[in-house]
Scaffold this motif. Structure first.
Motif, PDB file in Angstrom:
ATOM      1  N   UNK A   1       0.675  -1.219  -0.177  1.00  0.00           N
ATOM      2  CA  UNK A   1       0.138   0.094  -0.179  1.00  0.00           C
ATOM      3  C   UNK A   1       0.847   1.414  -0.031  1.00  0.00           C
ATOM      4  N   UNK A   2       2.121   1.162   1.202  1.00  0.00           N
ATOM      5  CA  UNK A   2       3.120   2.166   0.848  1.00  0.00           C
ATOM      6  C   UNK A   2       3.723   2.573  -0.822  1.00  0.00           C
ATOM      7  N   UNK A   3       3.620   1.106  -0.729  1.00  0.00           N
ATOM      8  CA  UNK A   3       4.309   1.908  -2.845  1.00  0.00           C
ATOM      9  C   UNK A   3       3.393   2.488  -3.669  1.00  0.00           C
ATOM     10  N   UNK A   4       2.138   2.073  -3.059  1.00  0.00           N
ATOM     11  CA  UNK A   4       1.383   2.460  -4.133  1.00  0.00           C
ATOM     12  C   UNK A   4       0.868   4.285  -4.165  1.00  0.00           C
ATOM     13  N   UNK A   5       0.908   4.561  -2.547  1.00  0.00           N
ATOM     14  CA  UNK A   5       0.835   5.772  -2.505  1.00  0.00           C
ATOM     15  C   UNK A   5       1.922   6.759  -2.754  1.00  0.00           C
ATOM     16  N   UNK A   6       3.200   5.525  -2.003  1.00  0.00           N
ATOM     17  CA  UNK A   6       4.751   6.775  -2.535  1.00  0.00           C
ATOM     18  C   UNK A   6       4.055   7.022  -4.328  1.00  0.00           C
ATOM     19  N   UNK A   7       3.582   6.124  -5.563  1.00  0.00           N
ATOM     20  CA  UNK A   7       3.771   6.260  -6.374  1.00  0.00           C
ATOM     21  C   UNK A   7       2.958   7.306  -6.980  1.00  0.00           C
ATOM     22  N   UNK A   8       1.303   7.249  -5.992  1.00  0.00           N
ATOM     23  CA  UNK A   8       0.517   8.532  -6.625  1.00  0.00           C
ATOM     24  C   UNK A   8       1.552   9.667  -6.068  1.00  0.00           C
ATOM     25  N   UNK A   9       1.303   9.963  -5.470  1.00  0.00           N
ATOM     26  CA  UNK A   9       2.352  10.928  -5.274  1.00  0.00           C
ATOM     27  C   UNK A   9       3.013  11.508  -5.714  1.00  0.00           C
ATOM     28  N   UNK A  10       4.435  11.138  -6.124  1.00  0.00           N
ATOM     29  CA  UNK A  10       5.169  10.728  -7.495  1.00  0.00           C
ATOM     30  C   UNK A  10       4.942  11.650  -8.291  1.00  0.00           C
ATOM     31  N   UNK A  11       3.477  11.024  -8.743  1.00  0.00           N
ATOM     32  CA  UNK A  11       2.959  11.626  -9.785  1.00  0.00           C
ATOM     33  C   UNK A  11       1.846  12.684  -9.964  1.00  0.00           C
ATOM     34  N   UNK A  12       1.525  12.941  -8.702  1.00  0.00           N
ATOM     35  CA  UNK A  12       1.256  14.627  -8.546  1.00  0.00           C
ATOM     36  C   UNK A  12       2.361  15.586  -8.438  1.00  0.00           C
ATOM     37  N   UNK A  13       3.704  15.344  -7.876  1.00  0.00           N
ATOM     38  CA  UNK A  13       4.333  15.997  -7.743  1.00  0.00           C
ATOM     39  C   UNK A  13       4.876  16.631  -9.767  1.00  0.00           C
ATOM     40  N   UNK A  14       5.073  15.260  -9.756  1.00  0.00           N
ATOM     41  CA  UNK A  14       5.548  14.749 -11.233  1.00  0.00           C
ATOM     42  C   UNK A  14       4.677  16.091 -11.850  1.00  0.00           C
ATOM     43  N   UNK A  15       3.264  15.785 -11.997  1.00  0.00           N
ATOM     44  CA  UNK A  15       2.612  17.011 -12.956  1.00  0.00           C
ATOM     45  C   UNK A  15       2.311  18.093 -12.640  1.00  0.00           C
ATOM     46  N   UNK A  16       2.426  18.877 -11.205  1.00  0.00           N
ATOM     47  CA  UNK A  16       2.454  19.964 -10.702  1.00  0.00           C
ATOM     48  C   UNK A  16       3.983  20.309 -11.617  1.00  0.00           C
ATOM     49  N   UNK A  17       5.750  19.746 -11.014  1.00  0.00           N
ATOM     50  CA  UNK A  17       6.970  20.341 -11.349  1.00  0.00           C
ATOM     51  C   UNK A  17       6.598  20.226 -13.304  1.00  0.00           C
ATOM     52  N   UNK A  18       5.556  19.297 -14.181  1.00  0.00           N
ATOM     53  CA  UNK A  18       6.135  19.423 -15.607  1.00  0.00           C
ATOM     54  C   UNK A  18       4.142  20.200 -16.203  1.00  0.00           C
ATOM     55  N   UNK A  19       3.208  20.334 -15.374  1.00  0.00           N
ATOM     56  CA  UNK A  19       2.499  20.899 -16.470  1.00  0.00           C
ATOM     57  C   UNK A  19       1.959  19.802 -17.372  1.00  0.00           C
ATOM     58  N   UNK A  20       2.534  18.765 -17.382  1.00  0.00           N
ATOM     59  CA  UNK A  20       1.983  17.642 -18.290  1.00  0.00           C
ATOM     60  C   UNK A  20       2.046  16.663 -17.799  1.00  0.00           C
ATOM     61  N   UNK A  21       0.517  15.875 -18.462  1.00  0.00           N
ATOM     62  CA  UNK A  21       0.226  14.205 -17.947  1.00  0.00           C
ATOM     63  C   UNK A  21       1.612  13.467 -18.744  1.00  0.00           C
ATOM     64  N   UNK A  22       1.878  13.853 -19.944  1.00  0.00           N
ATOM     65  CA  UNK A  22       2.381  13.194 -20.564  1.00  0.00           C
ATOM     66  C   UNK A  22       4.385  13.406 -20.065  1.00  0.00           C
TER      67      UNK A  22
END
Length: 735
Positions: free
Chosen positions: A177-198
Motif C-alpha cells: 500500500x505504501x508503494x502505491x501511495x508513494x507512486x500516486x504522490x510521485x505522479x502528483x508532484x511530477x504533474x505539478x512540476x511539468x504541467x503535462x500529463x505525458x
C-alpha cells in the motif's frame, strides 16, 4: 562522454521503434524466464565469523535431523484474575487446547505445560510450545487457521490466550500500500512540476518498466544464484526511486533545450549528452554504495546490494535509451499545454524560485552555512548514544497477540524468559563429557544475572551438550549484553578445568553479535564507499574541494537522520506522533541500509545540481553566476525528485511493523536533510565562500585524472537545425 551519449540519444530518437521493441523483447524474455525458473529459496540468515553463528553451525553438525529451523508457536494461557491455571476447570481447558493444537496438520508435537512444568511460580500463567514439521515459509494457510481457531476456542473457556513464535509470521511483507501511495504522490508532484500529463507519466512508465525488467531477472536467476525471496526488496525500492529520478532529469533537460529552439531530435541528443552524463555518474555512485555492502560480511546483505546495483544499472540504461525513444514518439506531448496551444516553447526564464533562493544564499552565505551545519550537528548528537539490536515481539503494537504473549511471559516468568541463551558444549576432548557439561552448567549458573539453567541435552554420540540459560534481564537490555560478555570471558578458566569448550548462541546472543559486527563494519564501509565516490566526483567535477564538500555534507545529513531515529525510536521523544508504542535499540542493519540508500540518492542530487554549475562555469560564467545558473535550471527538478522520495519513504511510517516504520522514518528524514539542507543550502553557501577556488585542482592531479566531458563542452557549438530566436515550429523532426 557527452558526445557519445549525444549520439546515443539521437540514435534512440531516430530508431525509436527498434529501441522500444528491444526493451519489450528484453522484458518478455526475462519475464518468461522468471515464470519458468524454479521458485526462490527461503535463505536462512547467516553471519559468518561470529561466535553465535559458529555455535549454531556446530549444533547442526552434531545434532543432524534436529528441527531447529522448524516453525514454532508458543501459546500462553493466563488464568482469570484471582485464579490459577492449575485449578481444575482451567487445567482441563488448557489440556483440551493443547490436544487440539497437536492434532493440526504439519504439527510435529505440542508440549503440555503441566508435564513440561512450564507454569509460573504464582500459578497465573502457563505456556505450551507447538513444533511444526516444516519451516515458517512452508506453513499452509490451513495450519495457521487451525492454530488461530484452537486459540479462539480456548478463549471461550474464560482463559486469556495469546500466542507468539515464527508460525504466526505472515508471508509477504508490508509496503504494498505504501508503494502505491508513494507512486500516486510521485505522479502528483511530477504533474505539478511539468504541467503535462505525458511529462509526468513518462518517468513513471519507464521506472515501472525498469523495475519489471530487474525483478523478473532476479526471479529468473534466484535458483541458479541462490537468491532468497527477500533479495529483490531493496532492488525494487531503489529501482523505482532512481528510475523516476533519472528519467525526470532527462525529460527536464529536453524541455529546456526545446525552450532554446532546438528541434525535438537535437533537443533529445543534447538532453542525453548533458543530463545523461550526470545520470551515468550518479548511477555509478549508487552502484558503488550498493556493491560496498559486501564489506559488512553478511551474505544476504551482499546479494541484496548486488541485486539492487543491477536494478540501478537497468534504470541508467533505460534513461539513456528508452526515455529518448519515447520522446521520439511524443516530442510535443511532454511540453506544457500552453506551449502546445501557442506553437511556441516557453523557457524557464531568467528568474524563478531557484534563482531567487540562490541569490538569497549568495548574499548571506556564512549565516546560511552556520545555521545548516549547527542545526544538523545538533540533530546528530544523539548518535553518540546509539544502541543497535534486533527488536522482536516487544516492539510490536499491543494490539497484536505476539506483543501480549511477550508481556505475559515477562510478567509471569521474568523479563529474561523471552530471550534465553543457548550454550553449546563441545566435550569431544573431555575425559567425561557428561561431567564436563555439568561443570560448565554449574559455573554459568553461578554467574551474576543468571536466573536458571535448564538440564543439558546430549547428541547421540554423547560428545556434545546443549542447554538453555535464562537471564534476569530482557533480551534488549544492555545488562543482558554484559552477561553474554561475562560468560564468554569466563570460558578460558572453565575449559582448562574441564577439557571441554563451549559457545553462546540463541536469538539473543545472535542479535548481540550481529549488532557488534555491523557497528564495527560501519566505519570501513563509509571509508570504502565515500572514498571511491570522492575519486569518481573528482573525475566528474575536476575539483578537489567540491567532492570533499559533497562527502562531508552527506556524512552530516546521515548522522543527523540517525540522530533523529535515536531520538524517536530509542529515546521515545515524539514516539506517539509516529505510532511507536515501544522504544528500544535501533535495528542492527538500519545504519547500513540508511548509508547505502541515502548515499546514492544524495549523490544523484549533488551530481545533477552541481554539474549544471560546473557546466556554466566551464562555459565562461563567474563562480557566483554559475551557482545561480545551476539553481535556475536544476533546483525545481531536484526539489521534485526529493519530494517524491520523501513521499515514498514516509509512506512506510504508517506501517504497523516497527522495523518498517523505522526504515521509512530514517530514509525520509535523511532525504529531507540532504536535499533541502545540504544540497540546497550548505552547498551554495560553501561555493559562494570559496568562489573560484571551489573549482581548483592541482596540476599534477589534473594530469592524472582521465578527462570526461560531463558538461557537454563539445556540444556548445550551434546545433544544426536550432533556431536563433528561441522559436521553433512544434512539428516533430523528420527521421
Amino acid at each position: 562522454m557527452a558526445t557519445f551519449l549525444y549520439r546515443v540519444g539521437r540514435l534512440a530518437f531516430r530508431r525509436r521503434w527498434y529501441v522500444a521493441l528491444v526493451w519489450a523483447a528484453v522484458l518478455a524474455a526475462v519475464g518468461l524466464g522468471a515464470l519458468k525458473a524454479p521458485g526462490a529459496v527461503d535463505e536462512e540468515f547467516s553471519m559468518p565469523g561470529i561466535e553465535s553463528q559458529k555455535a549454531f553451525d556446530l549444533m547442526e553438525e552434531r545434532f543432524p535431523g534436529d528441527t531447529a529451523d522448524s516453525a514454532t508457536a508458543r501459546v500462553v494461557f493466563i488464568a482469570p484474575s484471582g485464579e490459577k491455571v492449575t485449578a481444575a476447570g482451567n487445567r482441563e481447558a488448557i489440556e483440551k487446547a493443547v490436544g487440539g493444537l497437536g492434532d493440526g496438520t504439519q504439527v510435529a508435537g505440542a508440549v503440555d505445560p503441566f508435564r513440561a512444568k512450564t507454569v509460573s511460580k504464582d500459578g497465573s500463567t502457563a505456556f505450551a510450545t507447538v513444533t511444526y514439521e516444516v519451516g515458517a515459509a512452508d506453513l499452509t494457510d490451513a495450519s495457521r487457521a487451525h492454530l488461530e481457531r484452537t486459540i479462539d476456542q480456548a478463549r471461550d473457556s474464560g482463559l486469556t490466550v495469546e500466542a507468539g513464535g515464527t508460525a504466526l509470521a505472515e508471508e509477504g511483507g508490508p509496503g504494498g500500500a505504501a508503494e502505491i501511495i508513494g507512486v500516486a504522490i510521485a505522479a502528483v508532484v511530477l504533474l505539478i512540476t511539468f504541467g503535462s500529463l505525458a511529462a509526468a507519466g513518462l518517468p513513471l512508465l519507464t521506472a515501472v518498466i525498469g523495475v519489471g525488467v530487474s525483478m523478473a531477472t532476479i526471479l529468473a536467476l534466484s535458483s541458479a544464484l541462490g537468491l532468497s525471496t527477500t533479495t529483490g526488496t531493496l532492488a525494487m525500492m531503489l529501482g523505482l526511486a532512481v528510475g523516476i529520478d533519472y528519467a525526470l532529469f532527462v525529460v527536464s533537460r529536453y524541455r529546456e533545450e526545446r525552450a532554446k529552439g532546438r528541434t525535438p531530435q537535437e533537443a533529445t541528443g543534447l538532453a542525453v549528452g548533458t543530463a545523461g552524463s550526470a545520470v551515468v555518474f550518479a548511477g555509478l555512485t549508487v552502484v558503488i554504495a550498493l556493491a560496498g555492502l559486501a564489506v559488512v560480511g553478511i551474505p544476504m546483505l551482499t546479494k541484496m546490494g548486488l541485486a539492487a546495483a543491477g536494478a540501478v544499472v537497468v534504470a541508467v540504461l533505460i534513461a539513456l535509451t528508452l526515455v529518448p525513444a519515447f520522446l521520439g514518439f511524443w516530442p510535443n506531448a511532454v511540453l506544457t499545454r500552453r506551449s502546445r496551444r501557442s506553437g511556441r516553447i516557453e523557457g524557464s526564464g531568467e528568474t524563478n524560485g531557484g534563482t531567487r533562493w540562490a541569490r538569497y544564499v549568495l548574499r548571506r552565505p556564512l549565516p546560511v552555512l552556520l545555521l545548516g551545519v549547527l542545526g544538523l550537528g545538533a540533530l546528530a548528537v544523539p548518535v553518540t548514544g546509539l544502541q543497535l539490536g534486533m527488536p522482536g515481539d516487544e516492539a510490536k503494537p499491543v494490539s497484536t497477540t505476539e506483543r501480549r504473549a511477550y508481556d505475559a511471559l515477562a510478567e509471569g516468568f521474568g523479563p529474561g524468559f523471552n530471550g534465553p541463551l543457548t550454550i553449546v558444549v563441545d566435550a569431544k576432548g573431555a575425559a567425561d563429557p557428561k561431567a564436563a557439561a555439568a561443570t560448565v552448567a554449574e559455573e554459568i549458573g553461578a554467574t551474576g544475572g543468571v536466573v536458571s539453567v535448564a538440564p543439558a541435552r546430549f547428541n547421540d554420540a554423547g560428545d556434545t551438550a546443549v542447554f538453555s540459560v535464562v537471564p534476569s534481564t530482557a533480551p534488549t537490555d544492555e545488562r543482558t549484553k554484559d552477561l553474554v560478555t561475562t560468560i564468554r570471558d569466563e570460558r578460558p578458566g572453565v575449559e582448562s578445568d574441564t577439557g571441554a569448550s563451549y559457545e553462546v548462541t540463541g536469538t539473543t546472543a545472535m542479535n548481540i553479535d550481529i549488532a557488534a559486527k555491523v557497528q564495527a563494519a560501519l566505519v570501513p564501509y563509509l571509508i570504502v564507499v565515500v572514498g571511491l565516490a570522492v575519486v569518481l566526483l573528482l573525475v566528474v567535477f575536476r575539483s578537489l574541494l567540491v567532492p570533499l564538500k559533497a562527502a562531508l555534507g552527506f556524512l552530516l545529513s546521515v548522522l543527523a537522520s540517525l540522530g533523529a531515529v535515536v531520538v524517536v525510536f530509542q529515546e521515545g521523544h515524539g514516539a506517539e506522533l509516529f505510532g511507536v508504542e515501544q522504544t528500544g535499540p535501533i535495528m542492527s542493519l538500519m545504519p547500513i541500509f540508511l548509508v547505502g540508500i541515502v548515499f546514492g540518492l544524495a549523490m544523484d542530487y549533488e551530481v545533477f545540481l552541481v554539474s549544471r554549475m560546473r557546466e556554466a562555469h566551464v562555459h565562461g560564467e563567474t563562480s557566483e553566476r554559475a551557482v545561480v545558473s545551476g539553481f535556475r535550471h536544476s533546483a525545481r527538478v531536484v526539489v521534485a525528485a526529493a519530494l517524491i522520495m520523501i513521499a515514498v519513504f514516509a509512506g512506510f511510517i504508517g506501517e504497523s511493523d516497527s522495523m518498517i516504520k523505522m526504515i521509512g522514518f530514517g530514509l525520509a528524514t535523511a532525504v529531507l536533510f540532504d536535499a533541502f539542507v545540504v544540497r540546497m543550502a550548505i552547498v551554495p553557501a560553501v561555493l559562494a565562500l570559496l568562489g573560484d577556488k571551489a573549482w581548483w585542482l592541482p596540476k599534477w592531479l589534473d594530469r592524472l585524472l582521465p578527462r570526461v566531458d560531463v558538461e557537454g563542452e563539445a556540444l556548445t557549438r550551434p546545433a544544426a537545425g536550432s533556431a536563433p530566436d528561441g522559436a521553433r515550429d512544434l512539428e516533430p523532426a523528420r527521421t
